[in-house]
Scaffold this motif. Structure first.
Motif, PDB file in Angstrom:
ATOM      1  N   ARG A   1       0.817  -1.226   0.000  1.00  0.00           N
ATOM      2  CA  ARG A   1       0.000   0.000   0.000  1.00  0.00           C
ATOM      3  C   ARG A   1       0.847   1.271   0.000  1.00  0.00           C
ATOM      4  N   GLY A   2       2.150   1.086  -0.113  1.00  0.00           N
ATOM      5  CA  GLY A   2       3.018   2.263  -0.171  1.00  0.00           C
ATOM      6  C   GLY A   2       3.224   2.932   1.173  1.00  0.00           C
ATOM      7  N   VAL A   3       2.734   2.317   2.248  1.00  0.00           N
ATOM      8  CA  VAL A   3       2.992   2.854   3.584  1.00  0.00           C
ATOM      9  C   VAL A   3       3.464   1.713   4.474  1.00  0.00           C
ATOM     10  N   SER A   4       4.260   2.032   5.450  1.00  0.00           N
ATOM     11  CA  SER A   4       4.777   1.012   6.361  1.00  0.00           C
ATOM     12  C   SER A   4       3.733   0.665   7.422  1.00  0.00           C
ATOM     13  N   LEU A   5       3.463  -0.609   7.563  1.00  0.00           N
ATOM     14  CA  LEU A   5       2.543  -1.065   8.610  1.00  0.00           C
ATOM     15  C   LEU A   5       3.335  -1.758   9.729  1.00  0.00           C
ATOM     16  N   GLU A   6       4.629  -1.559   9.706  1.00  0.00           N
ATOM     17  CA  GLU A   6       5.504  -2.191  10.681  1.00  0.00           C
ATOM     18  C   GLU A   6       5.149  -1.749  12.105  1.00  0.00           C
ATOM     19  N   GLY A   7       5.080  -2.724  12.977  1.00  0.00           N
ATOM     20  CA  GLY A   7       4.810  -2.405  14.380  1.00  0.00           C
ATOM     21  C   GLY A   7       3.341  -2.226  14.690  1.00  0.00           C
ATOM     22  N   LEU A   8       2.482  -2.262  13.666  1.00  0.00           N
ATOM     23  CA  LEU A   8       1.044  -2.111  13.903  1.00  0.00           C
ATOM     24  C   LEU A   8       0.403  -3.493  14.056  1.00  0.00           C
ATOM     25  N   ARG A   9      -0.515  -3.624  15.012  1.00  0.00           N
ATOM     26  CA  ARG A   9      -1.229  -4.901  15.138  1.00  0.00           C
ATOM     27  C   ARG A   9      -2.176  -5.069  13.950  1.00  0.00           C
ATOM     28  N   TRP A  10      -2.235  -6.274  13.423  1.00  0.00           N
ATOM     29  CA  TRP A  10      -3.062  -6.565  12.250  1.00  0.00           C
ATOM     30  C   TRP A  10      -4.273  -7.394  12.649  1.00  0.00           C
ATOM     31  N   TYR A  11      -5.432  -7.018  12.168  1.00  0.00           N
ATOM     32  CA  TYR A  11      -6.646  -7.810  12.390  1.00  0.00           C
ATOM     33  C   TYR A  11      -7.296  -8.147  11.051  1.00  0.00           C
ATOM     34  N   ASP A  12      -7.546  -9.429  10.842  1.00  0.00           N
ATOM     35  CA  ASP A  12      -8.306  -9.807   9.638  1.00  0.00           C
ATOM     36  C   ASP A  12      -9.758  -9.377   9.804  1.00  0.00           C
ATOM     37  N   ASP A  13     -10.222  -9.423  11.056  1.00  0.00           N
ATOM     38  CA  ASP A  13     -11.621  -9.106  11.348  1.00  0.00           C
ATOM     39  C   ASP A  13     -11.724  -7.711  11.980  1.00  0.00           C
ATOM     40  N   PRO A  14     -12.395  -6.773  11.316  1.00  0.00           N
ATOM     41  CA  PRO A  14     -12.465  -5.411  11.865  1.00  0.00           C
ATOM     42  C   PRO A  14     -13.117  -5.357  13.253  1.00  0.00           C
ATOM     43  N   VAL A  15     -14.068  -6.250  13.509  1.00  0.00           N
ATOM     44  CA  VAL A  15     -14.710  -6.244  14.825  1.00  0.00           C
ATOM     45  C   VAL A  15     -13.690  -6.538  15.929  1.00  0.00           C
ATOM     46  N   ALA A  16     -12.724  -7.379  15.615  1.00  0.00           N
ATOM     47  CA  ALA A  16     -11.662  -7.678  16.588  1.00  0.00           C
ATOM     48  C   ALA A  16     -10.814  -6.431  16.848  1.00  0.00           C
ATOM     49  N   LEU A  17     -10.623  -5.616  15.805  1.00  0.00           N
ATOM     50  CA  LEU A  17      -9.873  -4.356  15.977  1.00  0.00           C
ATOM     51  C   LEU A  17     -10.575  -3.458  16.998  1.00  0.00           C
ATOM     52  N   ALA A  18     -11.910  -3.407  16.906  1.00  0.00           N
ATOM     53  CA  ALA A  18     -12.669  -2.563  17.837  1.00  0.00           C
ATOM     54  C   ALA A  18     -12.526  -3.060  19.272  1.00  0.00           C
ATOM     55  N   ALA A  19     -12.281  -4.362  19.427  1.00  0.00           N
ATOM     56  CA  ALA A  19     -12.175  -4.940  20.767  1.00  0.00           C
ATOM     57  C   ALA A  19     -10.785  -4.778  21.367  1.00  0.00           C
ATOM     58  N   ASP A  20      -9.826  -4.368  20.554  1.00  0.00           N
ATOM     59  CA  ASP A  20      -8.441  -4.182  21.030  1.00  0.00           C
ATOM     60  C   ASP A  20      -8.443  -3.131  22.145  1.00  0.00           C
ATOM     61  N   THR A  21      -8.072  -3.546  23.347  1.00  0.00           N
ATOM     62  CA  THR A  21      -8.156  -2.622  24.489  1.00  0.00           C
ATOM     63  C   THR A  21      -7.157  -1.467  24.381  1.00  0.00           C
ATOM     64  N   LYS A  22      -6.176  -1.595  23.515  1.00  0.00           N
ATOM     65  CA  LYS A  22      -5.193  -0.517  23.334  1.00  0.00           C
ATOM     66  C   LYS A  22      -5.641   0.514  22.307  1.00  0.00           C
ATOM     67  N   VAL A  23      -6.768   0.251  21.632  1.00  0.00           N
ATOM     68  CA  VAL A  23      -7.279   1.190  20.631  1.00  0.00           C
ATOM     69  C   VAL A  23      -8.254   2.164  21.309  1.00  0.00           C
ATOM     70  N   ASP A  24      -7.958   3.466  21.219  1.00  0.00           N
ATOM     71  CA  ASP A  24      -8.836   4.485  21.818  1.00  0.00           C
ATOM     72  C   ASP A  24      -9.970   4.894  20.880  1.00  0.00           C
ATOM     73  N   VAL A  25      -9.673   4.928  19.594  1.00  0.00           N
ATOM     74  CA  VAL A  25     -10.646   5.414  18.615  1.00  0.00           C
ATOM     75  C   VAL A  25     -10.549   4.566  17.357  1.00  0.00           C
ATOM     76  N   VAL A  26     -11.718   4.287  16.774  1.00  0.00           N
ATOM     77  CA  VAL A  26     -11.774   3.442  15.583  1.00  0.00           C
ATOM     78  C   VAL A  26     -12.067   4.300  14.358  1.00  0.00           C
ATOM     79  N   VAL A  27     -11.241   4.143  13.333  1.00  0.00           N
ATOM     80  CA  VAL A  27     -11.480   4.825  12.058  1.00  0.00           C
ATOM     81  C   VAL A  27     -12.030   3.806  11.068  1.00  0.00           C
ATOM     82  N   GLU A  28     -13.246   4.024  10.615  1.00  0.00           N
ATOM     83  CA  GLU A  28     -13.916   3.079   9.717  1.00  0.00           C
ATOM     84  C   GLU A  28     -13.822   3.589   8.290  1.00  0.00           C
TER      85      GLU A  28
END
Lengths: 427, 427
Positions: free
Chosen positions: A52-79
């Protein structure tokens, strides 16, 4: 200064990648404006391997977006997935259920589900990017003009349509030719109906009208016509009469309630929207006591959309709160939707008639029967036997009268093809 | 929902009375948007007996604005007295010392004392009404484009100047005639120098530049020229060349720092600012990644100004906070001010020369000596013996070179009156 605002982004298309890039490239500037760091910590998309032309290094990856919303370290979700239903809706519901604010560029979601989402207790949803790309029009209406009573607004909200109409005029080409070329160049989708049939404009109009008038999002009430029927001939007549044809989204407060409509319109050359060409968006807002405000800019694309998403994130980081539609759900006004039949305006009407004695008398008699008076009439290229174009510009009249007159005009033997009607606006 | 926001207003001219009226007339709408009532509880002005067309019944009256700030029942102070010093400054200092937020329309105060006021610990000062009336341009720059790196902006910020220039063009009148008429009609002050010499525009430019670039307010760095020298002749030449002459406030980030300047400029007809006429204001902002954003509306008057003041009050009522200049005082960037001599741009130059052999050779030799190349040359109405106008349009060059060339041109025997120079801008 509090800790960093931890952002989870779902959807890594050009906009999602643009947001990741912008937060990285302008990190210091954004930290200064936000009063704290704004940092992407997790992402979700369909294909992990895609470049995608941007580095995703160090970022947690979720196949399922709902799981991303459940990540306790995420303060805000960008949809940034898109669509009124499915994964985007599931993600937003999950984020709100977890008490997390949501930032989205999803106009279909807000137009179709906005009122339901806004009614969720404590829900924080921001969607500046959903309307007119990087133009901060939602902020302007909700905050900048918060003391004003909005009489109405009219805007160009779809870059694809505006690009097509601009090129049809400039190059005197017909709709099909320009659409095919726009598709080849990537300015129009392979399936363009969402744009050219006015749906996208209607989504944006429904969202802005809710904020402007402090009422529920009412997509179903929007009268929607697209640009497939706009002909090179009518564009030429518009030019001759001193108008430009634009696909407008219009909302007006009338005594009967709120009128919302999307359709091609003739706009006088001196009006602010007439010269907004190409992929630009613009909106003209009429407020009391502010008067007329015009906002213009690029309405789509990774850059403008990312700009709006990041501005929403900075508002969240600063703790700048606003109810989703500008007022609390219980303070939303109950204002009736005015049906299109009750609309009052001036009309451009083009008939293709057989050039024979009595035709104009028949036509004008029909208009007279429906109480419609004419401002001007135009006829070109008389060639006996062939159909000739007769253009009629009416004074202000009611849509219902116009519709009835057109039914009768279409039935006249001397009228060759269905009459073309384009409403005249003054914005 | 918390209790009402209690407002004290100092200064009851047309704007102050407009704010009182707006808060009363739109009370329900404002309560919904603010999430609580916003109520005027106290006022201060010079003449208690004057009829202002609004009811002051039930409001506490203060002859001394500083006493208004000390009223323990006042939550927020609205300063509409005006002036960088004296009572306005005393009032604002008193309000801030009492820990009360201030809303003001006072551009001179913010331009001259903004950095000092912003540095006061905990100070909350809002001033949307100080720039471009009802156009929410400060909010757009500070919040709506908070993720963007602003490359620059250019705007029409003074309605009086724009009105004068618009009428000079439309009616082919000279400056003095239009100014006298504008004064008679109330569009220009009896002492118009503050407007027509560019000071008012410079105040607004200095304020916006501070927010756009996240640095101190630096009014002293603004290069200021007014419109007294704009002639009907040059307006006619502009028309012929495809330009309009506007008084612009311009700020640009360059490699050397920040350039801020106010001067009459030639703007191409197709540019967004060219067709902004009369008392309107407009600003064109260039941001990365948003691209070009244009905001337009009425820049002055009781209605637009009251709209901006009330929007600031609603932000306060909602608890929407922002540092005065968009970033905390310690996060302000230290960016050098670029002197006008370092400016690079294209120039319109008009000389009145004796029509005799060799004149053009002399003139072009001077330009060549200073490394200035020409894009075009225009000469009309040769009448031997009389002075004729020679118009030269240059390619991009440096201001210092242009200034040196003009000194030499003015000294040429064949050049009759001081050369007229107008910078060319692309906004």
């Amino acid at each position: 200064m509090t800790g960093a605002l931890a952002v989870g982004i779902a959807g890594l298309g050009t906009v999602g990648a643009g947001v990741v890039r912008l937060l990285a490239d302008h990190a210091a500037l954004i930290e200064a404006r936000a009063g704290r760091k704004v940092t992407v910590v997790a992402v979700s998309a369909r294909d992990r391997a895609r470049n995608r032309g941007v580095s995703l290094e160090g970022l947690r990856w979720y196949d399922d977006p709902v799981a991303l919303a459940a990540d306790t370290k995420v303060d805000v979700v960008v949809e940034l997935i898109g669509g009124a239903d499915g994964p985007a809706h599931d993600l937003v519901m999950a984020a709100l259920a977890a008490g997390k604010p949501v930032v989205t560029a999803n106009k279909a979601l807000i137009a179709m589900r906005g009122s339901a989402l806004g009614a969720i207790e404590g829900a924080s949803i921001r969607f500046e990017a959903a309307v007119a790309g990087g133009i901060p029009v939602i902020k302007a209406l909700r905050e900048g003009l918060a003391g004003d009573r909005i009489a109405g607004f009219a805007g160009i909200f779809n870059g694809t349509c505006n690009y097509i109409l601009s090129r049809m005029r400039a190059e005197k080409l017909d709709f099909a030719t320009v659409l095919a070329d726009a598709q080849a160049q990537g300015y129009a989708e392979a399936d363009p109906s969402f744009d050219i049939d006015g749906i996208d404009t209607a989504h944006k109009l429904a969202i802005l009208a809710a904020i402007a008038f402090g009422r529920e999002v009412d997509f179903g009430a929007v009268h929607v016509e697209g640009i497939r029927g706009v002909s090179a001939l009518d564009i030429a007549f518009a030019e001759e009469l001193g108008y430009r044809i634009k696909l407008l989204g219009i909302a007006r407060a009338t005594d009967a309630g709120i009128e919302t409509r999307v359709h091609p319109a003739m706009v006088p050359l001196a009006a602010p929207l007439a010269r907004v060409d190409g992929v630009n968006n613009a909106v003209v807002i009429e407020g009391d006591p502010v008067g007329q405000i015009v906002l213009q800019g690029r309405g789509a694309g990774a850059g403008p959309t990312a700009s709006a998403v990041v501005a929403d994130l900075i508002d969240l980081a600063r703790g700048r709160a606003a109810p989703m539609l500008g007022v609390a759900p219980q303070a939303l006004a109950r204002r009736a939707a005015v049906p299109m039949a009750a609309h009052r305006g001036a009309y451009f009407l083009r008939l293709m008639v057989v050039d024979q004695p009595g035709v104009i008398a028949d036509v004008t008699a029909v208009l007279r029967d429906h109480g419609i008076s004419l401002e001007s009439m135009l006829q070109h290229g008389r060639s006996p036997g062939d159909a000739v174009a007769v253009v009629l510009v009416t004074h202000v009249t009611q849509e219902a009268a116009m519709a009835a007159a057109i039914t009768r005009l279409a039935a006249l033997e001397s009228v060759q093809v269905p009459p073309a009607l384009i409403r005249i606006e003054t914005a």
